[in-house]
Design an enzyme around this catalytic site. Structure first.
Site, PDB file in Angstrom:
ATOM      1  N   LEU A  66       0.890  -1.249   0.015  1.00 41.26           N
ATOM      2  CA  LEU A  66       0.038   0.078  -0.068  1.00 41.26           C
ATOM      3  C   LEU A  66       0.791   1.266  -0.100  1.00 41.26           C
ATOM      4  O   LEU A  66       0.465   2.389   0.498  1.00 41.26           O
ATOM      5  CB  LEU A  66      -1.055  -0.125   1.102  1.00 41.26           C
ATOM      6  CG  LEU A  66      -1.760  -1.362   1.394  1.00 41.26           C
ATOM      7  CD1 LEU A  66      -2.822  -1.334   2.602  1.00 41.26           C
ATOM      8  CD2 LEU A  66      -2.771  -1.206   0.133  1.00 41.26           C
ATOM      9  N   GLY A  67       2.158   1.001  -0.351  1.00 40.10           N
ATOM     10  CA  GLY A  67       2.838   2.421  -0.553  1.00 40.10           C
ATOM     11  C   GLY A  67       3.536   2.782   0.702  1.00 40.10           C
ATOM     12  O   GLY A  67       3.867   4.158   0.706  1.00 40.10           O
ATOM     13  N   ALA A 111       7.027   4.511  -0.246  1.00 40.55           N
ATOM     14  CA  ALA A 111       6.689   5.721  -0.977  1.00 40.55           C
ATOM     15  C   ALA A 111       6.473   6.945   0.079  1.00 40.55           C
ATOM     16  O   ALA A 111       6.757   7.906  -0.140  1.00 40.55           O
ATOM     17  CB  ALA A 111       5.886   5.543  -2.048  1.00 40.55           C
ATOM     18  N   ASP A 146       4.517   4.864  -7.453  1.00 40.63           N
ATOM     19  CA  ASP A 146       4.256   4.923  -5.966  1.00 40.63           C
ATOM     20  C   ASP A 146       4.449   6.331  -5.467  1.00 40.63           C
ATOM     21  O   ASP A 146       3.862   6.939  -4.821  1.00 40.63           O
ATOM     22  CB  ASP A 146       4.877   3.740  -5.185  1.00 40.63           C
ATOM     23  CG  ASP A 146       4.437   2.479  -5.565  1.00 40.63           C
ATOM     24  OD1 ASP A 146       3.969   2.315  -6.631  1.00 40.63           O
ATOM     25  OD2 ASP A 146       4.898   1.526  -4.694  1.00 40.63           O
TER      26      ASP A 146
HETATM   27  C1  MEV Z   1       5.061  -1.585  -6.330  1.00 45.77           C
HETATM   28  O1  MEV Z   1       4.224  -0.907  -5.377  1.00 45.77           O
HETATM   29  C2  MEV Z   1       4.712  -1.577  -7.828  1.00 45.77           C
HETATM   30  C3  MEV Z   1       5.761  -2.346  -8.433  1.00 45.77           C
HETATM   31  O2  MEV Z   1       5.170  -1.701 -10.066  1.00 45.77           O
HETATM   32  C4  MEV Z   1       7.223  -1.810  -8.554  1.00 45.77           C
HETATM   33  C5  MEV Z   1       7.396  -0.275  -9.103  1.00 45.77           C
HETATM   34  O3  MEV Z   1       6.610   0.142  -9.780  1.00 45.77           O
HETATM   35  O4  MEV Z   1       8.371   0.621  -8.647  1.00 45.77           O
HETATM   36  C6  MEV Z   1       5.804  -3.555  -8.452  1.00 45.77           C
END
Ligand code: MEV
Length: 314
Positions: free
Chosen positions: A85-86, A89, A130
């Site tokens: 869920l980020g 980020a 993210d």
């Molecule tokens: C992770 O939330 C999303 C991925 O596509 C990795 C990224 O985009 O950096 C798996």
């Protein structure tokens, strides 16, 4: 002293494929991380000396966005770590935002770029999905071409992503959090190995890219039935590139009778799934009955923002 908060995210379509330059559609959710930066005698996090190996994202954020005298960073989180869920980020964006605001103002484009560089460094390979969702909030469309509602462009070597604002209609999502911690870096590296060796995986990545574009169209028309079908197909394709988990499949199956569609969200390998529904409480009950944690989320919330000292607003 400066306090910033930033939201977590759910990827509706396109995770993993976006790392290879395909499009993605992601929405900010109403779980936030708050970071406060203030002067200190030594670099510290939540009052403890900072250790690179324990505070990977925060220490990379310091390298990318600070370079000043020692500071203490206090963080508080509503987002489970490793949940898809980020959380990484949101911690990065809120820290970078607080560090930049300490020296001037909040400049979303700069925050998004620096935060992407942090994630890319820590994870070894990343897309800006993210970090740009956490920065801009609301919804974003990532695409190789520049289209309407363009926000900013992020480049890394030969790869580039154009980030666009996405209008988010009123939709109800429920997250099913498996409580199985999954690290993004190894999952992303595994998909790269598969894509380098398997034409089927390349086809799956290509189809996910098409699903995103169909999903953007369905979103613009608030077509929940089509969104659900695309979510189901995206889930199957994510399983085929080996980022699924039996527990995620169990949750997806449990939610289907009450949902338009359901899929894993984020890096996979555990973490969370999402279901689109008109009946959030029935979906939440179904998730609970499997032993996982339901979270009824609001989507399309505000991105990175300054907070009054010591407050966290939703
Ligand atoms: C992770 O939330 C999303 C991925 O596509 C990795 C990224 O985009 O950096 C798996």
């Amino acid at each position: 002293m400066v306090t910033c908060s930033a939201p977590g995210k759910m990827i509706l379509f396109g995770e993993h494929a976006v790392v290879f330059g395909k499009p993605a559609l992601a929405l900010a959710i109403n779980l936030r991380i708050t970071s406060t930066v203030k002067g200190a005698n030594q670099y510290s996090v939540n009052g403890h000396p900072m250790k690179k190996r324990h505070h990977m994202y925060i220490s990379a954020a310091l390298d990318e966005a600070w370079g000043g005298p020692p500071i203490n960073i206090d963080t508080s989180s509503e987002i489970p770590s490793g949940s898809g869920l980020g959380s990484s980020a949101a911690v990065t964006v809120s820290c970078v935002g607080a560090m930049m605001a300490h020296r001037g103002g909040l400049e979303p484009e700069k925050i998004a770029l620096k935060s992407f560089l942090v994630e890319n460094k820590v994870q070894g390979r990343a897309s800006p999905t993210d970090t740009s969702t956490s920065t801009h909030g609301q919804g974003i469309i990532v695409s190789p071409e520049k289209v309407d509602n363009f926000l900013w462009r992020i480049e890394n070597g030969q790869r580039c992503w154009n980030i666009h604002h996405c209008e988010v209609p009123r939709l109800h999502f429920v997250v099913g959090y498996t409580r199985i911690h999954a690290s993004t870096g190894p999952l992303v590296a595994g998909v790269k190995r598969l894509v380098d060796s398997s034409p089927e995986a390349v086809r799956a990545i290509d189809r996910i890219g098409e699903i995103v574009l169909e999903g953007v169209d369905a979103m613009a028309h608030s077509d929940k039935k089509r969104l659900g079908e695309l979510m189901d197909e995206n889930h199957t394709l994510l399983n085929s590139i080996q980022v699924g988990h039996p527990e995620l499949d169990r949750l997806v199956e449990a939610c289907r009778p009450f949902s338009y569609g359901a899929k894993l969200t984020g890096a996979g390998g555990g973490g969370s799934m999402i279901a689109l529904t008109d009946n959030p409480s029935a979906v939440a009950k179904a998730i609970k009955e499997t032993g996982s944690e339901p979270i009824i989320v609001d989507v399309g919330v505000e991105g990175v923002r300054l907070e009054d000292e010591g407050t966290t607003r939703k």
